[in-house]
Design a protein around this motif. Structure first.
Motif, PDB file in Angstrom:
ATOM      1  N   HIS A 177      -0.221 -14.188  -3.886  1.00  0.00           N
ATOM      2  CA  HIS A 177       0.503 -15.225  -4.769  1.00  0.00           C
ATOM      3  C   HIS A 177      -0.116 -16.439  -4.924  1.00  0.00           C
ATOM      4  O   HIS A 177      -0.953 -16.915  -4.264  1.00  0.00           O
ATOM      5  CB  HIS A 177       2.051 -15.420  -3.988  1.00  0.00           C
ATOM      6  CG  HIS A 177       2.665 -14.006  -3.940  1.00  0.00           C
ATOM      7  ND1 HIS A 177       2.542 -13.176  -2.812  1.00  0.00           N
ATOM      8  CD2 HIS A 177       3.724 -13.704  -4.714  1.00  0.00           C
ATOM      9  CE1 HIS A 177       3.442 -12.182  -3.147  1.00  0.00           C
ATOM     10  NE2 HIS A 177       4.411 -12.546  -3.933  1.00  0.00           N
ATOM     11  N   LEU A 178       0.373 -17.031  -6.379  1.00  0.00           N
ATOM     12  CA  LEU A 178      -0.457 -18.205  -6.553  1.00  0.00           C
ATOM     13  C   LEU A 178       0.282 -19.377  -6.499  1.00  0.00           C
ATOM     14  O   LEU A 178       0.439 -20.193  -7.215  1.00  0.00           O
ATOM     15  CB  LEU A 178      -0.649 -18.115  -8.063  1.00  0.00           C
ATOM     16  CG  LEU A 178      -1.531 -19.016  -8.965  1.00  0.00           C
ATOM     17  CD1 LEU A 178      -3.062 -19.280  -8.636  1.00  0.00           C
ATOM     18  CD2 LEU A 178      -1.339 -18.974 -10.629  1.00  0.00           C
ATOM     19  N   GLY A 179       0.499 -19.849  -5.347  1.00  0.00           N
ATOM     20  CA  GLY A 179       1.370 -20.938  -5.013  1.00  0.00           C
ATOM     21  C   GLY A 179       2.865 -20.749  -4.415  1.00  0.00           C
ATOM     22  O   GLY A 179       3.181 -19.517  -4.554  1.00  0.00           O
ATOM     23  N   PHE A 180       3.112 -21.899  -3.910  1.00  0.00           N
ATOM     24  CA  PHE A 180       4.333 -21.707  -2.995  1.00  0.00           C
ATOM     25  C   PHE A 180       5.580 -21.207  -3.768  1.00  0.00           C
ATOM     26  O   PHE A 180       6.550 -20.292  -3.384  1.00  0.00           O
ATOM     27  CB  PHE A 180       4.524 -23.024  -2.458  1.00  0.00           C
ATOM     28  CG  PHE A 180       5.819 -23.229  -1.560  1.00  0.00           C
ATOM     29  CD1 PHE A 180       5.879 -22.622  -0.276  1.00  0.00           C
ATOM     30  CD2 PHE A 180       6.987 -23.848  -1.870  1.00  0.00           C
ATOM     31  CE1 PHE A 180       6.979 -22.664   0.516  1.00  0.00           C
ATOM     32  CE2 PHE A 180       8.317 -24.028  -1.048  1.00  0.00           C
ATOM     33  CZ  PHE A 180       8.157 -23.080   0.146  1.00  0.00           C
ATOM     34  N   MET A 181       5.744 -21.777  -4.948  1.00  0.00           N
ATOM     35  CA  MET A 181       7.118 -21.323  -5.692  1.00  0.00           C
ATOM     36  C   MET A 181       7.090 -19.717  -6.084  1.00  0.00           C
ATOM     37  O   MET A 181       8.062 -19.156  -5.952  1.00  0.00           O
ATOM     38  CB  MET A 181       7.217 -22.357  -6.936  1.00  0.00           C
ATOM     39  CG  MET A 181       7.691 -23.434  -6.637  1.00  0.00           C
ATOM     40  SD  MET A 181       9.070 -23.818  -5.390  1.00  0.00           S
ATOM     41  CE  MET A 181      10.192 -23.294  -6.488  1.00  0.00           C
ATOM     42  N   HIS A 182       5.956 -19.500  -6.284  1.00  0.00           N
ATOM     43  CA  HIS A 182       5.605 -17.880  -6.616  1.00  0.00           C
ATOM     44  C   HIS A 182       5.975 -17.186  -5.596  1.00  0.00           C
ATOM     45  O   HIS A 182       6.814 -16.387  -5.661  1.00  0.00           O
ATOM     46  CB  HIS A 182       4.262 -17.605  -7.051  1.00  0.00           C
ATOM     47  CG  HIS A 182       3.885 -16.425  -7.442  1.00  0.00           C
ATOM     48  ND1 HIS A 182       2.575 -15.731  -7.764  1.00  0.00           N
ATOM     49  CD2 HIS A 182       4.659 -15.474  -8.220  1.00  0.00           C
ATOM     50  CE1 HIS A 182       2.667 -14.703  -8.343  1.00  0.00           C
ATOM     51  NE2 HIS A 182       4.084 -14.523  -8.606  1.00  0.00           N
ATOM     52  N   ILE A 183       5.355 -17.388  -4.287  1.00  0.00           N
ATOM     53  CA  ILE A 183       5.632 -16.581  -3.145  1.00  0.00           C
ATOM     54  C   ILE A 183       7.112 -16.882  -2.895  1.00  0.00           C
ATOM     55  O   ILE A 183       7.943 -15.786  -2.375  1.00  0.00           O
ATOM     56  CB  ILE A 183       4.820 -16.720  -2.097  1.00  0.00           C
ATOM     57  CG1 ILE A 183       4.814 -15.397  -1.073  1.00  0.00           C
ATOM     58  CG2 ILE A 183       4.889 -18.120  -1.491  1.00  0.00           C
ATOM     59  CD1 ILE A 183       3.945 -15.641   0.140  1.00  0.00           C
ATOM     60  N   VAL A 211      -1.780 -11.852 -10.061  1.00  0.00           N
ATOM     61  CA  VAL A 211      -1.410 -11.524  -8.813  1.00  0.00           C
ATOM     62  C   VAL A 211       0.140 -11.709  -8.647  1.00  0.00           C
ATOM     63  O   VAL A 211       0.849 -12.157  -9.608  1.00  0.00           O
ATOM     64  CB  VAL A 211      -1.788 -12.547  -7.963  1.00  0.00           C
ATOM     65  CG1 VAL A 211      -3.496 -12.476  -7.724  1.00  0.00           C
ATOM     66  CG2 VAL A 211      -1.642 -14.150  -8.044  1.00  0.00           C
ATOM     67  N   GLY A 212       0.655 -11.018  -7.609  1.00  0.00           N
ATOM     68  CA  GLY A 212       2.189 -11.165  -7.345  1.00  0.00           C
ATOM     69  C   GLY A 212       2.733  -9.875  -7.111  1.00  0.00           C
ATOM     70  O   GLY A 212       2.504  -8.785  -7.521  1.00  0.00           O
ATOM     71  N   ALA A 213       3.951 -10.157  -6.196  1.00  0.00           N
ATOM     72  CA  ALA A 213       4.966  -8.733  -6.014  1.00  0.00           C
ATOM     73  C   ALA A 213       6.003  -8.615  -6.834  1.00  0.00           C
ATOM     74  O   ALA A 213       6.658  -7.784  -6.914  1.00  0.00           O
ATOM     75  CB  ALA A 213       5.454  -8.990  -4.734  1.00  0.00           C
ATOM     76  N   SER A 214       5.996  -9.338  -8.019  1.00  0.00           N
ATOM     77  CA  SER A 214       6.990  -9.354  -9.047  1.00  0.00           C
ATOM     78  C   SER A 214       7.353  -7.908  -9.597  1.00  0.00           C
ATOM     79  O   SER A 214       8.377  -7.276  -9.808  1.00  0.00           O
ATOM     80  CB  SER A 214       6.863 -10.351 -10.230  1.00  0.00           C
ATOM     81  OG  SER A 214       6.666 -11.596  -9.808  1.00  0.00           O
ATOM     82  N   GLY A 215       6.104  -7.142  -9.720  1.00  0.00           N
ATOM     83  CA  GLY A 215       6.456  -5.783 -10.267  1.00  0.00           C
ATOM     84  C   GLY A 215       7.211  -4.913  -9.323  1.00  0.00           C
ATOM     85  O   GLY A 215       8.081  -4.041  -9.730  1.00  0.00           O
TER      86      GLY A 215
END
Length: 203
Positions: free
Chosen positions: A67-73, A122-126
């Protein structure tokens, strides 16, 4: 349904798959902030279309744990924490992890084929949107039996999709692909004929 009243120990005991996913994501996020090793973990695992094109196939999988930063995760893990437990309870541990990983995987594969050569993500959104998609399938099959679920989950899905297109620097492809894949998998999981077969006693 989506109100969490369990204690910390109860949550881990009742929802072990989600607890492991939460721990992995948070642990890796902390790791990426450590001097030296953090950059290696982040840049070595992020989704990079250019790197994938050279044969680094693990990048179809690893971006969903970065994740790219606190709000993202925070957003992704909050969604997993709140919306994941009911699905893990309904479909079971193995089906849940299959749903989560396949939604995230296909989201990253779609990103590779649709976006430019130099696109990074990056990210778990998918994977998270895959959970929303599975709930959509559950609503499809139980629209008369569970009207309360319909009233709660459909607005959440609608708002999430709208925000996907309104927010900057969002991987729209991953979100929508995860949603569609989760819905398709959910149609299989929640098909009334298959649910009946689940309930048959083992021989």
């Amino acid at each position: 349904m989506f109100t969490r009243r369990e204690s910390f120990s109860e949550y881990i005991r009742f929802y072990p798959v989600i607890s492991i996913l939460l721990a992995l994501n948070i642990g890796i996020f902390i790791l990426t902030w450590l001097p030296g090793i953090g950059g290696l973990v982040y840049y070595g695992g992020m989704g990079s279309n250019a790197a994938i094109a050279t044969g680094e196939w693990w990048r179809f999988f690893t971006p969903m744990f970065l994740h790219l930063g606190f709000m993202h995760i925070l957003f992704n893990m909050f969604c997993l924490f709140v919306f994941g437990p009911e699905l893990e309870k309904i479909i079971g541990k193995m089906r849940f992890i299959t749903l989560y990983l396949l939604s995230g995987l296909f989201a990253n594969v779609a990103t590779f084929f649709i976006h430019d050569y130099d696109y990074n993500h990056v990210g778990a959104s998918g994977a998270i949107f895959g959970l929303f998609g599975a709930y959509g399938a559950l609503v499809y099959y139980t629209k008369h039996a569970l009207p309360q679920l319909r009233q709660v989950i459909l607005p959440i899905i609608a708002i999430s999709v709208v925000m996907t297109f309104l927010q900057p620097n969002v991987n729209v492809t991953a979100h929508i692909t995860g949603l569609i894949v989760g819905f398709i998998i959910g149609l299989s999981y929640f098909n009334p004929k298959r649910i009946v077969s689940w309930r048959k006693p083992n021989r």
